[in-house]
Enzyme design. Structure first.
Site, mmCIF file in Angstrom:
data_model
loop_
_atom_site.group_PDB
_atom_site.id
_atom_site.type_symbol
_atom_site.label_atom_id
_atom_site.label_comp_id
_atom_site.label_asym_id
_atom_site.label_seq_id
_atom_site.Cartn_x
_atom_site.Cartn_y
_atom_site.Cartn_z
ATOM 1 N N SER A 142 0.854 -1.178 0.000
ATOM 2 C CA SER A 142 0.000 0.000 0.000
ATOM 3 C C SER A 142 0.897 1.237 0.000
ATOM 4 C CB SER A 142 -0.868 -0.044 1.267
ATOM 5 O OG SER A 142 -1.633 1.114 1.379
ATOM 6 N N LYS A 168 -1.008 -0.801 -4.420
ATOM 7 C CA LYS A 168 -2.255 -0.087 -4.074
ATOM 8 C C LYS A 168 -1.891 1.361 -3.806
ATOM 9 C CE LYS A 168 -4.881 -0.016 0.239
ATOM 10 N NZ LYS A 168 -5.694 -0.804 1.193
ATOM 11 N N LEU A 169 -2.536 2.267 -4.523
ATOM 12 C CA LEU A 169 -2.265 3.691 -4.336
ATOM 13 C C LEU A 169 -3.373 4.308 -3.496
ATOM 14 C CD1 LEU A 169 -1.314 4.735 -8.001
ATOM 15 C CD2 LEU A 169 0.218 4.032 -6.146
ATOM 16 N N ASP A 195 -7.254 3.155 -3.299
ATOM 17 C CA ASP A 195 -8.018 3.138 -2.044
ATOM 18 C C ASP A 195 -8.252 4.568 -1.577
ATOM 19 O OD1 ASP A 195 -9.130 2.676 0.420
ATOM 20 O OD2 ASP A 195 -7.320 1.811 1.337
ATOM 21 N N ASN A 197 -10.409 5.387 1.122
ATOM 22 C CA ASN A 197 -10.768 5.505 2.545
ATOM 23 C C ASN A 197 -11.875 6.536 2.769
ATOM 24 O OD1 ASN A 197 -7.476 4.764 3.045
ATOM 25 N ND2 ASN A 197 -8.966 3.699 4.297
ATOM 26 N N GLU A 220 -11.248 0.936 -4.031
ATOM 27 C CA GLU A 220 -11.637 0.537 -2.680
ATOM 28 C C GLU A 220 -12.253 1.717 -1.922
ATOM 29 O OE1 GLU A 220 -8.265 -0.944 -0.555
ATOM 30 O OE2 GLU A 220 -9.398 -1.316 1.291
ATOM 31 N N ASP A 245 -14.265 -1.813 2.125
ATOM 32 C CA ASP A 245 -13.440 -2.045 3.315
ATOM 33 C C ASP A 245 -14.260 -1.580 4.521
ATOM 34 O OD1 ASP A 245 -11.580 -1.904 5.384
ATOM 35 O OD2 ASP A 245 -10.190 -0.570 4.387
HETATM 36 O O1 NPG Z 1 -0.141 -2.901 4.827
HETATM 37 O O2 NPG Z 1 -0.867 -2.974 6.853
HETATM 38 C C1 NPG Z 1 -0.777 -2.438 5.766
HETATM 39 C C2 NPG Z 1 -1.498 -1.134 5.570
HETATM 40 C C3 NPG Z 1 -2.451 -1.219 4.447
HETATM 41 O O3 NPG Z 1 -3.213 0.776 3.461
HETATM 42 C C4 NPG Z 1 -3.316 -0.005 4.369
HETATM 43 N N1 NPG Z 1 -4.212 0.128 5.315
HETATM 44 O O4 NPG Z 1 -7.348 1.627 4.766
HETATM 45 O O5 NPG Z 1 -6.522 -0.246 4.218
HETATM 46 C C5 NPG Z 1 -6.408 0.851 4.752
HETATM 47 C C6 NPG Z 1 -5.080 1.259 5.288
HETATM 48 C C7 NPG Z 1 -5.034 1.909 6.597
HETATM 49 C C8 NPG Z 1 -3.943 2.672 6.852
HETATM 50 C C9 NPG Z 1 -5.953 1.763 7.546
HETATM 51 C C10 NPG Z 1 -3.789 3.315 8.054
HETATM 52 C C11 NPG Z 1 -5.806 2.376 8.753
HETATM 53 C C12 NPG Z 1 -4.704 3.143 8.995
#
Ligand code: NPG
Length: 374
Positions: A142, A168-169, A195, A197, A220, A245
């Protein structure tokens, strides 16, 4: 199993590079590690759990101090009442804690520690418990939001040269179409996904549709966690497959997402859904519907990373997950590090969820420990 003590270690690990998402920039990971001491058939056994919650309630509503509070005040008393009569098993934890509404990350961490102790006592690996036959899973990475497109291209190049099999960007308004275009142009054949979020609304549908040009594996969680219907509407306006997610927190919400066309793909994070057993149930439901799943990450230490790797070995996990090498985030983990082996992470096959953390490393990284004996 009889619970003798729970220790809650608040651990802080600096990140090798800061990690920016649409909701925050992290320079360190503060994480709650649970250490359960229990008696199983007359023998003392230790079980380890890790909580996915961040320090602030910016990903989901749970946060570290809140987890500590609900765990000590509301969850442990219920658990310990059952443990006194020796009825406690990992499979009974969710039901015992079910009267407490929500707080899935807190419940997941408890269930994880109980499961680890139970499997260690029985000499069974999590991999065997899940019936996993694969020895390794492909590793994806990520990539956080960067300061510039050249910096992004450098970062992506570095990860690809390390062997990561999928990129994953992270995107957000103002950092979406152009960065994705640049990475796609530089790497026409690399498996690529994005992603958000929850950073967009349905009013951004036309803008987001521009991502369809880049042959992405998936997009995502573009919309809010509670915007299941809007995700279904957006999915109809985009060619890129929709993945959820934050919106999927249980088997029920996974079934809704699939039935309503809100998700063509599901990111399963055990901590988000209340634990590995619910995660397995979501996997089973998705597999039955032909919906692919992949394993997400919460910047886990080696404790959670090991368990995620085993889960991701199940047959429905047909999309490469966010299970990177420990070094992606940490210079010194609290466990032996997971390394990339030919672009893969090896699934541990030792009793319990993984090897125990190294005591010395745990002590060095611990900010505080709270012990509750029963
Ligand atoms: O590789 O553990 C990892 C992180 C992957 O990007 C990642 N997690 O939303 O999926 C997500 C994200 C995240 C990052 C979630 C920071 C919460 C905090």
């Amino acid at each position: 199993m009889k619970v003798l003590e729970f220790a809650f270690h608040t651990v802080e690990l600096p990140l090798v590079t800061s990690f920016t998402t649409s909701f925050s920039t992290q320079t360190e990971r503060r994480v709650l590690i649970l250490e359960l001491t229990a008696e199983v058939d007359g023998a003392l056994v230790i079980g380890w759990g890790e909580c996915g919650a961040l320090t602030e309630p910016v990903y989901l509503s749970e946060y570290l101090d809140g987890v500590l509070d609900v765990t000590t005040e509301h969850l442990l008393p219920r658990l310990v009442a059952a443990s006194a009569s020796d009825e406690l098993t990992a499979e009974s934890v969710a039901a015992l804690l079910g009267r407490v509404v929500g707080h899935r990350m807190a419940k997941a961490a408890i269930e994880m520690a109980v499961l680890d102790a139970q499997l260690r006592a029985a000499g069974i690996s999590f991999k065997s418990y899940l019936g996993v036959t694969r020895d390794r899973v492909p590793s994806g990475v990520s990539v956080g939001i960067q300061d510039s497109i050249p910096a992004l291209l450098d970062t992506v190049d570095r990860y690809l040269s390390e062997g990561y099999q999928r990129i994953k960007l992270k995107i957000r308004p103002g950092w979406d179409i152009e960065p994705v275009r640049a990475v796609r142009e530089a790497h026409p054949n690399v498996p690529l996904q994005v992603d958000a979020n929850t950073a967009y609304t349905l009013a951004d549908a036309e803008h987001l549709s521009q991502l369809d040009a880049f042959d992405l594996l998936l997009i995502e969680q573009p919309l809010g966690a509670e915007d299941m219907r809007q995700h279904a509407l957006l999915a109809r306006r985009m060619r890129t497959r929709m993945c959820l997610d934050e919106s999927v927190v249980s088997v029920a919400s996974a079934e809704d997402a699939i039935a309503w066309g809100a998700a063509a793909i599901i990111n399963i994070k055990p901590s988000r859904v209340g634990g590995y057993l619910e995660a397995r149930r979501i996997h089973d439901v998705a597999l039955a519907h032909g919906t692919p799943v992949w394993c997400g990450g919460m910047l886990e230490t080696g404790i959670g990373r090991a368990a995620n790797a085993a889960l991701a070995g199940m047959p429905g996990f047909t999309i490469t997950g966010d299970i990177s090498a420990s070094g992606r985030f940490y210079k010194h983990d609290i466990t032996d590090p997971f390394e990339l082996v030919d672009g893969h992470i090896l699934i541990p096959d030792v009793p319990g969820l993984a090897a125990q953390p190294r005591r010395q490393r745990l002590a060095e990284s611990t900010l505080s420990t709270m012990r509750i004996a029963f």
